[in-house]
Design an enzyme around this catalytic site. Structure first.
Site, PDB file in Angstrom:
ATOM      1  N   GLN A 188       9.152 -54.115  12.236  1.00  0.00           N
ATOM      2  CA  GLN A 188       7.868 -54.626  11.747  1.00  0.00           C
ATOM      3  C   GLN A 188       6.905 -53.515  11.348  1.00  0.00           C
ATOM      4  O   GLN A 188       5.693 -53.653  11.480  1.00  0.00           O
ATOM      5  CB  GLN A 188       7.214 -55.544  12.794  1.00  0.00           C
ATOM      6  CG  GLN A 188       7.998 -56.827  12.991  1.00  0.00           C
ATOM      7  CD  GLN A 188       7.206 -57.908  13.685  1.00  0.00           C
ATOM      8  OE1 GLN A 188       6.398 -57.640  14.557  1.00  0.00           O
ATOM      9  NE2 GLN A 188       7.449 -59.146  13.283  1.00  0.00           N
ATOM     10  N   LYS A 237      -0.056 -48.810  18.049  1.00  0.00           N
ATOM     11  CA  LYS A 237       0.003 -49.431  19.371  1.00  0.00           C
ATOM     12  C   LYS A 237      -0.385 -48.467  20.480  1.00  0.00           C
ATOM     13  O   LYS A 237      -1.038 -48.864  21.456  1.00  0.00           O
ATOM     14  CB  LYS A 237       1.419 -49.976  19.612  1.00  0.00           C
ATOM     15  CG  LYS A 237       1.497 -51.070  20.648  1.00  0.00           C
ATOM     16  CD  LYS A 237       2.814 -51.817  20.575  1.00  0.00           C
ATOM     17  CE  LYS A 237       2.891 -52.871  21.690  1.00  0.00           C
ATOM     18  NZ  LYS A 237       4.170 -53.577  21.708  1.00  0.00           N
TER      19      LYS A 237
END
Lengths: 215, 584
Positions: free
Chosen positions: B136, B185
Site C-alpha cells: 500500500q 507511520k
C-alpha cells in the site's frame, strides 16, 4: 495581379507567423530550498506540453535560497502567464523572465579526445586553442577539454572534433546573469537576514530498514 | 498502549512556563491537538493500515473531534468540500496510504479548481520503506503535486506541529485550496517533546494578500463613474472573501446590474432588483447578450472560465474591463483587463465604493428586464409551468422553491439537472449553492450534501442529483445510515446521461452513443440502507411529496421521473460567442 493564396499556402503562412512570435526566453526563479520544488515548477511546463530546452538549479549566494534558470522557446504572452503561475507556488519567492538580449549567459561543455590525435595533429591543437578550449585533464590515452560559451560555439567545436575522434561529450545547462539586476544580492541577503530560511528535513531512515521491525 | 489526551490545562501550563517546557507525546496526539487548536470539530475519514496510529489516538478524542466514517475516500473528500463550502471553515479529511490516498485525487482536483480550503492527512508506510514498493505504498506527493496548493511529507514527528500550522494557513489564506500532508507511520508512532501548538500566520515566500495599490482603485472608480452601460460579473471570490456585505453596498450604491457565476450564486439574494441572472453556457439570455454591449465590465472574484466567456476573441471586446481578484495569475489570464485591481475584495470593494458616485442606471437595467421577459416567454415558462406531458426538471425546482422559500442549501451533482437547479433555485443567503463547478465531478452531490449538513447544522440541505451521478457515489448512503445525518435527496431521473445526450442531439445528429443508462429502483436501494423514500412521476403528487420529504425527520430520498429528452436552454454552443446564445 497576384493570384489568391490557396488554403494550404494560407495555413503555412499563418503557422510561420506564429512561429516568428516565439523566441527564446530565460526564466529565473528564486525558491526556498525544499524537496519537491523542482517537480512543482517542471509540471507547469509539461502541463502545457512545452519542452524545456535547459534547466539549471543551484544554491544562490544564500544557502537556503535556490536559483533556477529555465530556457524555453515560446511567445511572450505564454511566458508571462507561465511565470505568474510559477510565482503562485507557495515556496517560490520571485520569478523573472528575459529575452536573450537582456541576459548574459554561458554554457559549459567538456570534450574527451584521444591524446594521440592531439599529439600528432598540430592543427587540432591550434583549432582548440583558437576556440578558447582549455585543457582540464591530460592523460596518456585521453585529454579532456572544456569550453564555456554559447550553444553555437559549442556545436561548432563538436562538428570540428568529430572527424578526429571525439570519445565523449557532455554539456551543462545554461546559467544566465540578468543585465538589469541592480540590488539583487543585497535584497537576497537582507531577505535572509530578516527571516532565515528553514532547514530541509530529509528522510534519515532510508538505510535503516533492517534495524526496524515493521508490520 | 496507554491512552493519552492532553488537557487544555496542560497546554496552558506549557505556555506559561519557560519556553523549554514540553510534554512527551506521540506524533499522532500532537496532530490531533493541533487540529483542535485550529478549530476543527469534524473529520471525514476512512482508516487503514498506514494511518492506524492516528486512528488509535483518535479513539480518545471522541468528545472533542467528531469523526464521520464514510464508505469511500472520494466520498470523504467531497464531504470535506461540502463542509468547507457551507461553513467557511477548512474541511479535514483522513485517508490511509496507497489506494486510500489515490482515491482522494478527484476530490483534490475539484477543490483545487474551485478554490475550496481543505487539509487532507494521509498515512504513509514507514519512512525506511519509501521507494521500495512496499504494501500500500504510493508516491502520493508526486501524484498530488499538480492538484494541491501545497503538499508535504512528514517523516519525523518533530515536524508535525509546524507542518500542520503551515497547512492550515496555506489552505485558508489568499485564494483557498487543498493541502495534503503525508505522514509516515513511524512519525505517527514516534514520541517527541511537544512544546504546544502555535498557528501559523506568515510564511516568508508566500504572499496571500497583496497590498492594494490605491491608484488602480482610483482608475477603476473613474471608469465606473463615466460608464453609461456598466455591468458587474461576480463569482465565488465574493463568498470566499466573506465580502457579501461590501459587495451588496457596492452594487446598490453604483446601481449597476450584476450577474453571477454558478459558484457565486447567493452572494446577493436571487430576488434583489439588481441581480440580473446567471452567466455562462446555460446562463440567462440578458447577461450573455448584454456582455457584448456594455461599456465597462467589472469582474469581481471570478476568473473568466471558458464556460462563462464562450469564444474569447468575441468576448466583451468593446468594453473596458476592471478585474478585481486576489490571485495575480488570474488577472489577464483569459481576458485582458484595462484596470487590474489586485487584492482581497473585502478590502478593495469598500475603497471603490467610497470613490464611486451614487447612481441609477434605470434604462440600462430595463434592457436586462426586457431580455428576461423574452426568456420567460420563450423558454422559462415551458420549463417551469408545463401543462401536459411528463414533469420537467424545472417545475420540480420551482415547487421546491415554494416550500423552502429560498432558505434551503441546494447541493447539486453535475449535468442537466445542475444547470436547471442553478438557474431556477431561489437563494436568499450566501453559501447556499454547493456544486462542482470547475471540474464538474459527477457523484459530488451525495457526499457533499453530508458534509454540507455538518457545516450548517441548522439549515435544510436538499441534494439534487441525476440518475447517472447518483450511481457514482451511492455507497455514501451507508454514511447517511450510520451517522443518521439529515439530508433530503431528490433524484431527477430522466433515464439518460442528460447533458451528453443533449450535445449528441444538437451536434452529433442524435447519435446516442452509450448515454442511455439503466438504474436500479433507487427507493428500494435507499430502503435497504434504512432511508425513507418515495418515487413519483405524476405532477399532481409533486407538492405533497416534497412537503412530506421536508417534514420527514431524518434523511429522505425522493425519485422524480422527469421527461426523457428535454434540453437545457438557453445555451451558448461551444466555439460560439456569448452573443450567439441559442434559445432553442
Amino acid at each position: 495581379m497576384q493570384k489568391p493564396m490557396t488554403d494550404d499556402q494560407l495555413q503555412i503562412k499563418t503557422m510561420s507567423n506564429q512561429d516568428i512570435d516565439k523566441q527564446e526566453f530565460n526564466i529565473t526563479v528564486y525558491t526556498e530550498n525544499q524537496i519537491g520544488l523542482l517537480n512543482r515548477i517542471a509540471i507547469i511546463f509539461t502541463r502545457r506540453k512545452i519542452n524545456i530546452d535547459s534547466l539549471n538549479t543551484s544554491p544562490s549566494e544564500v544557502e537556503s535560497i535556490h536559483r533556477f534558470n529555465i530556457v524555453i522557446t515560446e511567445t511572450e504572452d505564454v511566458v508571462r502567464k507561465l511565470c505568474r503561475q510559477i510565482e503562485k507556488q507557495v515556496e517560490v519567492l520571485k520569478v523573472y523572465y528575459h529575452t536573450n538580449e537582456d541576459v548574459i549567459w554561458q554554457e559549459l561543455a567538456l570534450y574527451k579526445v584521444s591524446t594521440d590525435v592531439i599529439a600528432e595533429k598540430v592543427s587540432v591543437e591550434r583549432l582548440l586553442r583558437e576556440n578558447g578550449a582549455r585543457v582540464v585533464t591530460l592523460r596518456k590515452d585521453y585529454t579532456v577539454f572544456e569550453t564555456t560559451g554559447h550553444r553555437e560555439e559549442t556545436d561548432n567545436l563538436i562538428s570540428i572534433l568529430q572527424p578526429y575522434g571525439l570519445i565523449e561529450f557532455v554539456r551543462s545547462a545554461r546559467v544566465a546573469i540578468i543585465k538589469d539586476s541592480d540590488g539583487f544580492n543585497a535584497k537576497i541577503r537582507e531577505f535572509e537576514r530578516l527571516e532565515p530560511g528553514e532547514d530541509v528535513i530529509e528522510n534519515e531512515f532510508l538505510n535503516k530498514g533492517n534495524q526496524v521491525f515493521t508490520m | 498502549m496507554e491512552t493519552q489526551t492532553i488537557t487544555a490545562q496542560e497546554i496552558a501550563e506549557i505556555k506559561e512556563k519557560s519556553v523549554e517546557s514540553s510534554i512527551e507525546v506521540s506524533g499522532s496526539v500532537a496532530l490531533l491537538e493541533a487540529l483542535i487548536v485550529e478549530g476543527v470539530d469534524t473529520i471525514f475519514g476512512y482508516p487503514g493500515g498506514a494511518i492506524m496510529p492516528i486512528y488509535d489516538a483518535l479513539y480518545d478524542y471522541h468528545d472533542k473531534l467528531e469523526h464521520i466514517l464514510v464508505r469511500h475516500e472520494q466520498g470523504g473528500i467531497h464531504a470535506g468540500q461540502g463542509y468547507a463550502r457551507t461553513s467557511g471553515k477548512v474541511g479535514v479529511v483522513f485517508a490511509t496510504s496507497g489506494p486510500g490516498a489515490t482515491n482522494l485525487v478527484t476530490g483534490l482536483a475539484d477543490a483545487q479548481i474551485d478554490s475550496t480550503p481543505l487539509v487532507c492527512i494521509t498515512g504513509q508506510v514507514f519512512a525506511h520503506l519509501l521507494g521500495t514498493d512496499a504494501f500500500q505504498e504510493t508516491d502520493v506527493i508526486n501524484i498530488t503535486t499538480p492538484v494541491t496548493k501545497w503538499n508535504y511529507q512528514v517523516t519525523d514527528a518533530n515536524e508535525i506541529p509546524e507542518v500542520i500550522a503551515k497547512a492550515f494557513y496555506i489552505a485558508k489564506s489568499g485564494r483557498p485550496g487543498p493541502v495534503l500532508i503525508d505522514i509516515t507511520k513511524n512519525a505517527q508512532i514516534q514520541k517527541f517533546q511537544f512544546k504546544g501548538y502555535t498557528p501559523c500566520d506568515h510564511i516568508r515566500s508566500y504572499r496571500p494578500k497583496p497590498i492594494v495599490r490605491q491608484q488602480y482603485v482610483q482608475q477603476a472608480a473613474e471608469l465606473i463613474n463615466q460608464a453609461k452601460k456598466p455591468f458587474i460579473l461576480w463569482g465565488q471570490g465574493v463568498i470566499l472573501g466573506s465580502a457579501e456585505q461590501e459587495f451588496k453596498a457596492f452594487v446598490e450604491k453604483s446601481g449597476i446590474p450584476a450577474a453571477w457565476t454558478i459558484l457565486g450564486a447567493g452572494a446577493i439574494p436571487t430576488d434583489h432588483p439588481l441581480n440580473v441572472g446567471m452567466l455562462g453556457m446555460h446562463g440567462n439570455y440578458g447577461p450573455n447578450v448584454l456582455t457584448n454591449e456594455c461599456d465597462v465590465l467589472i469582474a469581481i472574484g471570478m476568473r473568466f472560465d471558458d464556460r462563462v466567456t464562450g469564444r474569447l476573441d468575441k468576448y466583451a471586446k468593446q468594453a473596458k474591463v476592471i478585474h478585481l481578484d486576489i490571485d495575480p495569475a488570474e488577472i489577464d489570464k483569459n481576458v485582458k483587463s484595462t484596470v487590474p485591481v489586485w487584492g482581497d475584495c473585502k478590502e478593495t470593494l469598500p475603497l471603490l465604493t467610497q470613490l464611486i458616485e451614487e447612481k441609477k442606471h434605470t434604462e440600462w437595467l430595463h434592457k436586462f428586464n426586457d431580455y428576461t421577459r423574452q426568456e420567460v416567454e420563450l423558454v422559462i415558462n415551458d420549463e417551469l409551468n408545463p401543462t401536459s406531458g411528463e414533469m420537467t426538471m424545472g417545475e420540480v425546482i420551482k415547487q421546491l422553491n415554494e416550500i423552502t422559500k429560498g432558505e434551503a442549501i441546494i447541493v447539486t451533482d453535475v449535468g442537466q439537472h445542475q444547470m436547471v437547479a442553478c438557474r431556477y433555485a431561489k437563494f436568499n443567503n450566501t453559501r447556499s449553492n454547493v456544486t462542482s463547478g470547475g471540474l464538474g465531478t459527477m457523484g459530488f452531490a451525495l457526499p457533499a450534501a453530508i458534509g454540507a449538513k455538518y457545516g450548517a447544522k441548522d439549515k435544510t440541505i436538499v441534494a439534487i442529483i441525476g440518475d447517472g451521478g447518483f450511481q457514482m457515489t451511492l455507497q455514501e448512503l451507508g454514511t447517511i445510515m450510520q451517522s443518521k445525518v439529515d439530508v433530503k435527496i431528490i433524484i431527477l431521473n430522466n433515464r439518460f446521461l442528460g447533458m451528453v445526450r443533449q450535445w449528441q442531439e444538437l451536434f452529433n445528429e442524435r447519435r446516442y452513443s452509450f448515454v442511455d443508462i439503466q438504474s436500479p429502483d433507487f427507493v428500494a436501494v435507499a430502503a435497504a440502507y434504512g432511508i425513507a423514500g418515495k418515487a413519483i412521476s405524476d405532477r399532481d403528487d409533486l407538492p405533497g411529496t416534497l412537503q412530506e420529504m421536508l417534514d420527514h425527520k431524518g434523511s429522505f430520498l425522493l425519485e422524480v421521473f422527469v421527461t426523457k429528452e428535454n434540453n437545457v436552454f438557453p445555451m451558448v454552443p461551444q466555439g460560439c460567442s456569448v452573443a450567439e446564445i441559442r434559445l432553442k
